[in-house]
Write a protein that holds these residues in place. Structure first.
Motif, PDB file in Angstrom:
ATOM      1  N   ILE A 119      20.591 -50.972 -11.796  1.00 55.97           N
ATOM      2  CA  ILE A 119      21.789 -51.569 -11.200  1.00 55.97           C
ATOM      3  C   ILE A 119      22.952 -51.581 -12.182  1.00 55.97           C
ATOM      4  O   ILE A 119      24.074 -51.197 -11.844  1.00 55.97           O
ATOM      5  CB  ILE A 119      21.479 -52.997 -10.708  1.00 55.97           C
ATOM      6  N   SER A 120      22.682 -51.999 -13.408  1.00 55.88           N
ATOM      7  CA  SER A 120      23.761 -52.068 -14.402  1.00 55.88           C
ATOM      8  C   SER A 120      24.303 -50.680 -14.729  1.00 55.88           C
ATOM      9  O   SER A 120      25.497 -50.525 -15.013  1.00 55.88           O
ATOM     10  CB  SER A 120      23.268 -52.755 -15.670  1.00 55.88           C
ATOM     11  N   THR A 121      23.445 -49.682 -14.674  1.00 58.54           N
ATOM     12  CA  THR A 121      23.904 -48.311 -14.919  1.00 58.54           C
ATOM     13  C   THR A 121      24.885 -47.862 -13.839  1.00 58.54           C
ATOM     14  O   THR A 121      25.963 -47.337 -14.138  1.00 58.54           O
ATOM     15  CB  THR A 121      22.715 -47.340 -14.967  1.00 58.54           C
ATOM     16  N   SER A 122      24.529 -48.065 -12.577  1.00 62.04           N
ATOM     17  CA  SER A 122      25.418 -47.632 -11.490  1.00 62.04           C
ATOM     18  C   SER A 122      26.702 -48.455 -11.470  1.00 62.04           C
ATOM     19  O   SER A 122      27.786 -47.929 -11.172  1.00 62.04           O
ATOM     20  CB  SER A 122      24.707 -47.719 -10.135  1.00 62.04           C
ATOM     21  N   TRP A 123      26.615 -49.739 -11.789  1.00 58.27           N
ATOM     22  CA  TRP A 123      27.805 -50.592 -11.803  1.00 58.27           C
ATOM     23  C   TRP A 123      28.755 -50.229 -12.945  1.00 58.27           C
ATOM     24  O   TRP A 123      29.956 -50.452 -12.841  1.00 58.27           O
ATOM     25  CB  TRP A 123      27.401 -52.046 -11.925  1.00 58.27           C
ATOM     26  N   GLY A 124      28.227 -49.676 -14.013  1.00 58.78           N
ATOM     27  CA  GLY A 124      29.063 -49.360 -15.167  1.00 58.78           C
ATOM     28  C   GLY A 124      29.692 -47.979 -15.121  1.00 58.78           C
ATOM     29  O   GLY A 124      30.547 -47.657 -15.962  1.00 58.78           O
ATOM     30  N   LEU A 125      29.317 -47.158 -14.145  1.00 63.02           N
ATOM     31  CA  LEU A 125      29.811 -45.785 -14.087  1.00 63.02           C
ATOM     32  C   LEU A 125      31.326 -45.708 -13.913  1.00 63.02           C
ATOM     33  O   LEU A 125      31.999 -44.916 -14.564  1.00 63.02           O
ATOM     34  CB  LEU A 125      29.126 -45.030 -12.945  1.00 63.02           C
ATOM     35  N   SER A 126      31.869 -46.527 -13.021  1.00 62.09           N
ATOM     36  CA  SER A 126      33.298 -46.435 -12.720  1.00 62.09           C
ATOM     37  C   SER A 126      34.147 -46.842 -13.915  1.00 62.09           C
ATOM     38  O   SER A 126      35.173 -46.206 -14.210  1.00 62.09           O
ATOM     39  CB  SER A 126      33.645 -47.301 -11.506  1.00 62.09           C
ATOM     40  N   PHE A 127      33.738 -47.876 -14.628  1.00 61.21           N
ATOM     41  CA  PHE A 127      34.501 -48.307 -15.801  1.00 61.21           C
ATOM     42  C   PHE A 127      34.436 -47.258 -16.898  1.00 61.21           C
ATOM     43  O   PHE A 127      35.432 -46.999 -17.590  1.00 61.21           O
ATOM     44  CB  PHE A 127      33.962 -49.648 -16.313  1.00 61.21           C
ATOM     45  N   SER A 128      33.266 -46.643 -17.059  1.00 61.33           N
ATOM     46  CA  SER A 128      33.125 -45.565 -18.040  1.00 61.33           C
ATOM     47  C   SER A 128      34.041 -44.396 -17.701  1.00 61.33           C
ATOM     48  O   SER A 128      34.637 -43.778 -18.585  1.00 61.33           O
ATOM     49  CB  SER A 128      31.673 -45.083 -18.111  1.00 61.33           C
ATOM     50  N   LEU A 129      34.163 -44.102 -16.406  1.00 63.71           N
ATOM     51  CA  LEU A 129      35.038 -43.018 -15.972  1.00 63.71           C
ATOM     52  C   LEU A 129      36.491 -43.317 -16.311  1.00 63.71           C
ATOM     53  O   LEU A 129      37.210 -42.472 -16.844  1.00 63.71           O
ATOM     54  CB  LEU A 129      34.886 -42.802 -14.465  1.00 63.71           C
ATOM     55  N   LEU A 130      36.939 -44.534 -16.011  1.00 62.27           N
ATOM     56  CA  LEU A 130      38.328 -44.892 -16.267  1.00 62.27           C
ATOM     57  C   LEU A 130      38.636 -44.977 -17.757  1.00 62.27           C
ATOM     58  O   LEU A 130      39.780 -44.784 -18.172  1.00 62.27           O
ATOM     59  CB  LEU A 130      38.659 -46.228 -15.593  1.00 62.27           C
ATOM     60  N   ARG A 131      37.613 -45.259 -18.555  1.00 60.55           N
ATOM     61  CA  ARG A 131      37.811 -45.305 -20.004  1.00 60.55           C
ATOM     62  C   ARG A 131      37.518 -43.955 -20.654  1.00 60.55           C
ATOM     63  O   ARG A 131      37.516 -43.836 -21.863  1.00 60.55           O
ATOM     64  CB  ARG A 131      36.904 -46.385 -20.615  1.00 60.55           C
TER      65      ARG A 131
END
Length: 201
Positions: free
Chosen positions: A57-69
């Motif tokens: 869950i934490s992996t999928s939730w963190g994908l978008s922030f990683s993309l924007l950064r």
């Protein structure tokens, strides 16, 4: 488009904080389980199962922030040698390719969730967790990523139409060494290092 991008960024940041909170909660649960086993010979059960859910869950939730950064890994052996007017189109192509791949991932993950909901599936463990819960949270992260990715692609296209290649590089280009360093050290330390470089030479 700027407002939508800002909203997507805030949503991604909130999801990342939620991921961190989830991981800390699971770590606390595992710690308590280990301590109780050692001192009281009592097990809370399910710590390994919950840890697996939390990781997914934490992996999928963190994908978008990683993309924007722009934290996703990219191969820049050729990219760094091309003119900026070319690399911005590679940035757009990379986002589109990622979108196609993640669309398939999100689709199959959603089908798995629907199948689990239809069958009222539960985990074959002692907790017998209804799979719709962890899978639903997992899929939600993928959907958030797809939303943020579409917003980012639209913003990049808008910047390209206006001829703002610097803007595209800022939000979708490969991070420079200077950007990586500035994220790891404080501005004061970075300034001190830069002031010492001429003397070192």
């Amino acid at each position: 488009m700027q407002k939508l991008y800002t909203w997507a960024e805030r949503l991604s940041r909130a999801a990342t904080w939620g991921s961190a909170a989830l991981l800390f909660a699971v770590a606390a649960y595992i710690t308590l389980d280990v301590v109780m086993r050692k001192l009281l010979n009592i097990s809370l059960h399910g710590s390994d199962e919950l840890a697996g859910y939390a990781l997914a869950i934490s992996t999928s939730w963190g994908l978008s922030f990683s993309l924007l950064r722009r934290a996703n890994i990219r191969i820049d052996a050729l990219y760094s040698r091309l003119p900026q007017r070319w690399t911005v189109w590679l940035d757009l192509l990379g986002l589109i390719a990622m979108g196609i791949f993640m669309a398939f991932v999100t689709w199959f993950a959603t089908q798995m969730l629907i199948s689990s909901a239809t069958m009222n599936a539960t985990a074959s463990t002692q907790l017998q967790t209804p799979l719709i819960i962890p899978q639903g949270l997992w899929v939600a992260g993928f959907m958030l990523f797809m939303f943020v990715l579409v917003v980012l692609i639209l913003r990049v296209v808008g910047l390209l139409v206006r001829g703002d290649t610097a803007g595209v590089r800022l939000i979708a280009g490969i991070r420079s060494v200077e950007e990586e360093v500035s994220d790891e050290v404080s501005p004061q330390t970075l300034q001190a290092i830069q002031s010492e470089v001429p003397h070192a030479r």
